[in-house]
Design a protein around this motif. Structure first.
Motif, PDB file in Angstrom:
ATOM      1  N   ASP A 166     -13.112  -6.357   4.472  1.00  0.00           N
ATOM      2  CA  ASP A 166     -12.239  -6.486   3.272  1.00  0.00           C
ATOM      3  C   ASP A 166     -12.244  -5.883   2.328  1.00  0.00           C
ATOM      4  OD1 ASP A 166     -12.604  -8.605   0.948  1.00  0.00           O
ATOM      5  OD2 ASP A 166     -13.532  -6.599   0.084  1.00  0.00           O
ATOM      6  N   GLY A 167     -10.359  -4.967   1.752  1.00  0.00           N
ATOM      7  CA  GLY A 167     -10.324  -3.531   1.558  1.00  0.00           C
ATOM      8  C   GLY A 167      -9.594  -2.743   1.993  1.00  0.00           C
ATOM      9  N   MET A 168      -9.400  -3.412   3.360  1.00  0.00           N
ATOM     10  CA  MET A 168      -8.306  -2.444   4.401  1.00  0.00           C
ATOM     11  C   MET A 168      -7.131  -2.487   4.136  1.00  0.00           C
ATOM     12  SD  MET A 168      -9.041  -2.667   8.836  1.00  0.00           S
ATOM     13  CE  MET A 168      -9.440  -0.747   9.206  1.00  0.00           C
ATOM     14  N   PRO A 169      -6.510  -1.733   3.899  1.00  0.00           N
ATOM     15  CA  PRO A 169      -4.906  -1.498   4.085  1.00  0.00           C
ATOM     16  C   PRO A 169      -4.671  -2.009   5.795  1.00  0.00           C
ATOM     17  CG  PRO A 169      -6.152   0.832   3.668  1.00  0.00           C
ATOM     18  CD  PRO A 169      -7.300  -0.006   4.173  1.00  0.00           C
ATOM     19  N   PRO A 170      -3.429  -3.071   4.892  1.00  0.00           N
ATOM     20  CA  PRO A 170      -3.091  -3.806   5.998  1.00  0.00           C
ATOM     21  C   PRO A 170      -2.359  -2.811   7.075  1.00  0.00           C
ATOM     22  CG  PRO A 170      -2.308  -4.065   3.997  1.00  0.00           C
ATOM     23  CD  PRO A 170      -2.893  -3.408   3.559  1.00  0.00           C
ATOM     24  N   ALA A 171      -1.723  -1.642   6.630  1.00  0.00           N
ATOM     25  CA  ALA A 171      -1.461  -0.843   7.877  1.00  0.00           C
ATOM     26  C   ALA A 171      -2.749  -0.317   8.573  1.00  0.00           C
ATOM     27  CB  ALA A 171       0.180  -0.012   7.431  1.00  0.00           C
ATOM     28  N   GLU A 172      -2.933   0.008   8.506  1.00  0.00           N
ATOM     29  CA  GLU A 172      -4.419   0.714   8.810  1.00  0.00           C
ATOM     30  C   GLU A 172      -5.332  -0.798   9.549  1.00  0.00           C
ATOM     31  OE1 GLU A 172      -8.929   2.085   7.829  1.00  0.00           O
ATOM     32  OE2 GLU A 172      -7.372   2.237   6.520  1.00  0.00           O
ATOM     33  N   PHE A 173      -5.198  -1.566   9.141  1.00  0.00           N
ATOM     34  CA  PHE A 173      -5.817  -3.102  10.035  1.00  0.00           C
ATOM     35  C   PHE A 173      -4.840  -3.130  10.972  1.00  0.00           C
ATOM     36  CE2 PHE A 173      -5.268  -7.213  10.017  1.00  0.00           C
ATOM     37  CZ  PHE A 173      -6.656  -7.856  10.734  1.00  0.00           C
TER      38      PHE A 173
ATOM     39  N   ALA B  53       8.877  -5.806  14.541  1.00  0.00           N
ATOM     40  CA  ALA B  53      10.021  -5.613  14.188  1.00  0.00           C
ATOM     41  C   ALA B  53       9.284  -4.213  12.856  1.00  0.00           C
ATOM     42  CB  ALA B  53      11.021  -5.704  13.753  1.00  0.00           C
ATOM     43  N   GLY B  54       8.003  -4.812  13.430  1.00  0.00           N
ATOM     44  CA  GLY B  54       7.489  -3.465  12.156  1.00  0.00           C
ATOM     45  C   GLY B  54       7.385  -4.003  10.339  1.00  0.00           C
ATOM     46  N   ALA B  55       7.754  -5.104  10.135  1.00  0.00           N
ATOM     47  CA  ALA B  55       8.466  -5.957   8.260  1.00  0.00           C
ATOM     48  C   ALA B  55       7.129  -6.833   8.199  1.00  0.00           C
ATOM     49  CB  ALA B  55       9.265  -5.696   8.604  1.00  0.00           C
ATOM     50  N   PRO B  56       5.785  -6.214   8.295  1.00  0.00           N
ATOM     51  CA  PRO B  56       4.687  -7.324   8.282  1.00  0.00           C
ATOM     52  C   PRO B  56       4.761  -7.979   6.176  1.00  0.00           C
ATOM     53  CG  PRO B  56       3.413  -4.935   7.536  1.00  0.00           C
ATOM     54  CD  PRO B  56       5.084  -5.062   8.452  1.00  0.00           C
ATOM     55  N   ARG B  57       5.004  -9.291   5.835  1.00  0.00           N
ATOM     56  CA  ARG B  57       4.526  -9.719   4.831  1.00  0.00           C
ATOM     57  C   ARG B  57       3.579  -9.074   3.848  1.00  0.00           C
ATOM     58  NH1 ARG B  57       2.170 -15.741   3.591  1.00  0.00           N
ATOM     59  NH2 ARG B  57       3.224 -15.920   1.165  1.00  0.00           N
ATOM     60  N   ASN B  58       2.678  -8.366   4.183  1.00  0.00           N
ATOM     61  CA  ASN B  58       1.592  -7.965   3.162  1.00  0.00           C
ATOM     62  C   ASN B  58       1.424  -6.319   2.530  1.00  0.00           C
ATOM     63  OD1 ASN B  58       0.651  -7.112   5.273  1.00  0.00           O
ATOM     64  ND2 ASN B  58      -1.088  -7.777   5.099  1.00  0.00           N
ATOM     65  N   ALA B  59       2.513  -6.104   3.445  1.00  0.00           N
ATOM     66  CA  ALA B  59       3.273  -3.933   3.323  1.00  0.00           C
ATOM     67  C   ALA B  59       3.089  -3.937   1.426  1.00  0.00           C
ATOM     68  CB  ALA B  59       4.837  -4.578   4.013  1.00  0.00           C
ATOM     69  N   PRO B  60       3.404  -4.532   1.125  1.00  0.00           N
ATOM     70  CA  PRO B  60       3.832  -3.808   0.240  1.00  0.00           C
ATOM     71  C   PRO B  60       2.194  -4.048  -1.389  1.00  0.00           C
ATOM     72  CG  PRO B  60       5.553  -6.000   0.022  1.00  0.00           C
ATOM     73  CD  PRO B  60       4.590  -5.847   0.886  1.00  0.00           C
ATOM     74  N   ALA B  61       0.714  -4.532  -0.696  1.00  0.00           N
ATOM     75  CA  ALA B  61       0.162  -4.311  -0.666  1.00  0.00           C
ATOM     76  C   ALA B  61      -0.770  -3.617  -0.595  1.00  0.00           C
ATOM     77  CB  ALA B  61      -0.885  -5.867  -0.581  1.00  0.00           C
ATOM     78  N   ALA B  62      -1.792  -2.869  -1.552  1.00  0.00           N
ATOM     79  CA  ALA B  62      -2.568  -1.656  -1.095  1.00  0.00           C
ATOM     80  C   ALA B  62      -3.948  -1.765  -0.106  1.00  0.00           C
ATOM     81  CB  ALA B  62      -3.473  -0.375  -1.872  1.00  0.00           C
ATOM     82  N   HIS B  63      -4.466  -2.997  -0.302  1.00  0.00           N
ATOM     83  CA  HIS B  63      -5.252  -3.343  -0.481  1.00  0.00           C
ATOM     84  C   HIS B  63      -5.429  -5.267   0.581  1.00  0.00           C
ATOM     85  CE1 HIS B  63      -6.656  -0.185  -2.155  1.00  0.00           C
ATOM     86  NE2 HIS B  63      -7.644  -0.084  -1.043  1.00  0.00           N
ATOM     87  N   MET B  64      -5.864  -5.768   1.886  1.00  0.00           N
ATOM     88  CA  MET B  64      -6.469  -7.201   2.407  1.00  0.00           C
ATOM     89  C   MET B  64      -7.868  -6.988   2.113  1.00  0.00           C
ATOM     90  SD  MET B  64      -6.209  -7.618   6.076  1.00  0.00           S
ATOM     91  CE  MET B  64      -7.705  -6.646   6.885  1.00  0.00           C
TER      92      MET B  64
END
Length: 312
Positions: A54-61, A36-47
């Motif tokens: 390392d450092g990649m935005p979650p949405a980009e990943f 449904a497109g609501a990942p837990r780490n969505a608020p984070a700027a990077h993972m």
């Protein structure tokens, strides 16, 4: 209403779900990932902590992962699962259904945060949960740890690894004499009093506000939230057994209490990092494929005469 047939339906399209889909797609299984497109780490700027990412935005990943899957024929279904019936029939929010030989649950969990001013707004930014994910980025800063979970004291001890200036706020948590001694032993200051909110100035966390009017300057605060499964009908509909922490009970291969249903990622281990969730899901996917192979062999063997040495 349409029904679509698959060998494996994966419920949840985060790092765990996509990793499992990659393994199964490469194994030439017919796979669908429902997300449904609501990942837990969505608020984070990077993972952080994911080797080579390392450092990649979650949405980009996640976008990169989805792109990889298309080359293996994996279908991504951008919907929610309403329920899963034994058998397995997956009911989608659109009204369509999907049949599957196996189900893999990678739905993750929800972080149950305290209802305090500023908490939800700062979550994943400077209100943080995982020191391994965010500690390096706030190293040597004025850090705080909020006591809302029985494991908060240990959480403060972990956070101390990244800064010499750590304040533990018991808030409403009872802290034993032994725990206080351990905090003192590592120069972690304990500030008593109920926390009433976070102080934010110019879109930056600057302090923790207490009920008596005090404000303790902090630039980042850690919290260990309670983790709960997502409130959908999937787990209840399948009657999957939960463990003592309230998450899905599964063995090392991801098998749950329900035959044919596997689980991996944060829905099994809420404290697992992105790379850990992906690895666990890959292991579960291999186990699912091996299980399907055994079933395929049994189905094929049933066509032969028992006198050939293969029994039904």
């Amino acid at each position: 209403m349409e029904q679509h047939n698959y060998e494996v339906v994966i419920v949840g399209g985060g790092a765990a779900g996509l990793s499992a889909a990659l393994v199964l797609g490469r194994a030439r299984r017919k796979v669908a990932v429902v997300d449904a497109g609501a990942p837990r780490n969505a608020p984070a700027a990077h993972m952080q902590g994911f080797l080579s990412r390392d450092g990649m935005p979650p949405a980009e990943f996640l976008a990169a992962g989805r792109d990889e899957l298309t080359g293996y024929g994996v279908e991504i279904v951008n919907e929610s699962v309403v329920k899963v019936e034994p058998g397995f029939v997956v009911h989608l929010s659109s009204g369509d259904t999907m049949s599957a030989r196996r189900i893999l649950l990678t739905t993750g969990v929800i972080d149950d945060l305290p209802e305090l001013p500023g908490v939800r707004e700062r979550w994943g930014r400077d209100l943080l949960h995982c020191p391994y994910c965010h500690g390096w980025e706030v190293r040597d800063q004025q850090l705080g740890v909020l006591g809302t979970h029985p494991g908060a004291v240990m959480h403060a001890q972990l956070v101390r690894q990244w800064s010499d200036d750590v304040v533990f706020f018991p808030h409403t948590l009872a802290v034993s004499a032994a725990e206080r001694a351990e905090l003192e032993a590592r120069s972690i200051r304990v500030v008593e009093g109920e926390v009433v909110g976070l102080v934010v100035e110019d879109d930056q966390l600057t302090g923790v506000s207490l009920a008596d009017g005090r404000v303790v300057a902090r630039t980042a605060v850690f919290i260990r939230p309670r983790n709960i499964p997502r409130p959908d009908g999937v787990l209840t509909g399948l009657s999957v057994e939960l463990n003592g922490e309230g998450v899905v009970a599964a063995d090392r291969d991801g098998h749950t209490s329900v035959p044919g249903v596997s689980a991996a990622g944060n829905v099994v281990d809420p404290r697992g990092s992105v790379i850990a969730a992906a690895g666990a899901a890959a292991t579960a996917a291999m186990a699912i494929n091996a299980d399907l192979v055994r079933e395929d062999v049994q189905r094929g063997a049933s066509k032969y005469n028992p006198s050939l040495g293969i029994t039904r």
